[in-house]
Design a protein around this motif. Sequence first.
Motif, PDB file in Angstrom:
ATOM      1  N   UNK A   1       0.814  -1.257  -0.163  1.00  0.00           N
ATOM      2  CA  UNK A   1      -0.104   0.276   0.154  1.00  0.00           C
ATOM      3  C   UNK A   1       0.984   1.503  -0.103  1.00  0.00           C
ATOM      4  N   UNK A   2       1.991   1.077   0.714  1.00  0.00           N
ATOM      5  CA  UNK A   2       3.013   2.259   0.906  1.00  0.00           C
ATOM      6  C   UNK A   2       4.338   1.777   0.670  1.00  0.00           C
ATOM      7  N   UNK A   3       5.175   2.712  -0.034  1.00  0.00           N
ATOM      8  CA  UNK A   3       6.689   2.403  -0.136  1.00  0.00           C
ATOM      9  C   UNK A   3       7.469   3.292   0.514  1.00  0.00           C
TER      10      UNK A   3
ATOM     11  N   UNK B   1       1.818   5.082  -3.416  1.00  0.00           N
ATOM     12  CA  UNK B   1       2.428   6.236  -2.631  1.00  0.00           C
ATOM     13  C   UNK B   1       3.830   5.775  -2.094  1.00  0.00           C
ATOM     14  N   UNK B   2       4.766   6.476  -2.514  1.00  0.00           N
ATOM     15  CA  UNK B   2       6.180   6.327  -2.296  1.00  0.00           C
ATOM     16  C   UNK B   2       7.046   7.805  -1.543  1.00  0.00           C
TER      17      UNK B   2
ATOM     18  N   UNK C   1      11.242  13.214   0.950  1.00  0.00           N
ATOM     19  CA  UNK C   1      11.189  13.443  -0.778  1.00  0.00           C
ATOM     20  C   UNK C   1      10.122  12.641  -1.262  1.00  0.00           C
ATOM     21  N   UNK C   2       9.556  13.304  -2.460  1.00  0.00           N
ATOM     22  CA  UNK C   2       8.721  12.235  -3.094  1.00  0.00           C
ATOM     23  C   UNK C   2       9.286  12.325  -4.750  1.00  0.00           C
ATOM     24  N   UNK C   3       8.690  11.748  -5.568  1.00  0.00           N
ATOM     25  CA  UNK C   3       9.030  11.586  -6.920  1.00  0.00           C
ATOM     26  C   UNK C   3       8.489  12.801  -7.465  1.00  0.00           C
ATOM     27  N   UNK C   4       9.361  13.436  -8.497  1.00  0.00           N
ATOM     28  CA  UNK C   4       9.016  14.407  -9.504  1.00  0.00           C
ATOM     29  C   UNK C   4       9.522  13.636 -10.849  1.00  0.00           C
TER      30      UNK C   4
END
Length: 488
Positions: free
Chosen positions: A324-326, A434-435, A345-348
């Motif tokens: 469900x989450x990373x 969601x990571x 941080x998250x992905x951009x």
Amino acid sequence: MPKKQLIDSRLTATAPIPAAPRRELLKFAAASLMLWVTKVGAGNTAEDPPRTSKSPIPSILAVRVWPAADYTRVTLELDQPITFSSQLIKNPERLVVDIEGIEFNAVLQSLPSKILADDPYIKLIRAGRNRPGVVRLVIDLKADIKPQIFTLLPVANYGYRLVLDLYPAQPVDPLMALLDPSEANPAQLSPLGQAAANTAPDDATKVGANATTEANKETTKEAPATNKAPTNASRVATKNADKNDPPEIARLVTIMLDPGHGGEDPGAVGRGGSYEKHVTLSVARRLKEKIDAVPNMRAVLTRDGDFFIPLNQRVQKARGIRADLFVSVHADAFIKPTARGSSVFVLSEGGASSSAARWLAKKENEADLIGGVNLPTKDPYLARTLLDLSQTATNNDSIRLGQAVLGELGRINTLHKGQVEQAGFAVLKAPDIPSILIETAFISNPEEEKRLNDEAYQDQLAMAILQGLKRYFAKNPPPGKFKLTRLD
Ligand SMILES: [Zn+2]
């Protein structure tokens, strides 16, 4: 050009490389590549470019063994490129690798003693001179393996590497692996046992992370709400169970915890000598323990040992268990020892939110170069225009998750940046999970390095992350029946 200088020029990415050394660097890189191609390619007919080392014969500088259930890696590090051939032999199973143009030395002699008795794949290694100029390694195997043998060019602190990756011929199904018999309560495995469990009023915690046949049936009834795999789908929550109440079906959420780096890739190294890879594993293990103690939640580690996993495989592992989450756990480093604080941080997929975030993503993405992958795979998550919508939705969730975790980290540490930052981290590229990537603190800051090694502080970090996860789920419940018991 001395190797040390090359390393420094490459690593200090922010400092401009003076013109002359840069030329040298390129010349060196081109020469190495040429030499490498010549040697690895069809025969060694082309005239050798000038050697960068004084000795005409390549020598083995180091040998390393990284045993793990996923695979065992054996690395031979050399000062010059070599050629090799290999064959897998049956009855008994063994892998034979011939390395040409080197002499048997004391470093290689130490290799057999590096094999642990509990290595999952290697029984023992024998190394010796096979004929003049050829060293033969014979690896006696414990299991059927699928070897990947490849060479790597010098990078960071490493010279040339010959890598022997011994993967199991039959890889373990990640979902089946979650059905760990050591955790299973036999009572769960029969309807009778299940009924007994349902009537235990004091059993406020989960019945077990393992889906039972009964639980699966229940899930099927609830099917439209969840498309999760059976093992991930549900369990019977007995929290409010009473003889008269039907059991409440709650969805078990799975968190993929990813301790950054590992094995050949140490990650950042503190001034006091601590390795990021050890700190991240320790924090992630503590976090797993805390998550597993929460009803409705469980955690799985991408690695539970000191070995290297390529970035895209970390993502694949998360998708393999339908997480469900990373949550990727790291420790930051910067040239200036004064840099400090936690960040998330998250992905951009577009530009980074700051040049520092871009720099960091580049540095974290270099893990694959340092850890060493065989034929770097084309990023399967890079060109996913069809999934743009789902990626956008996932990114929004990632930001919410990041904010929740950052808020909690702010209670126990200075924040390096007050908001969640974005950049192109390869490990955050699952389009549907969601990571976030957490830089727990700066390992390059002597004070923070000390705290990162402190068990009580590692525990605090784990607790803060857990609280962030709980806060996120309280506001963003996953699809399917889900109830988080309480926020504390
Ligand atoms: Zn890292």
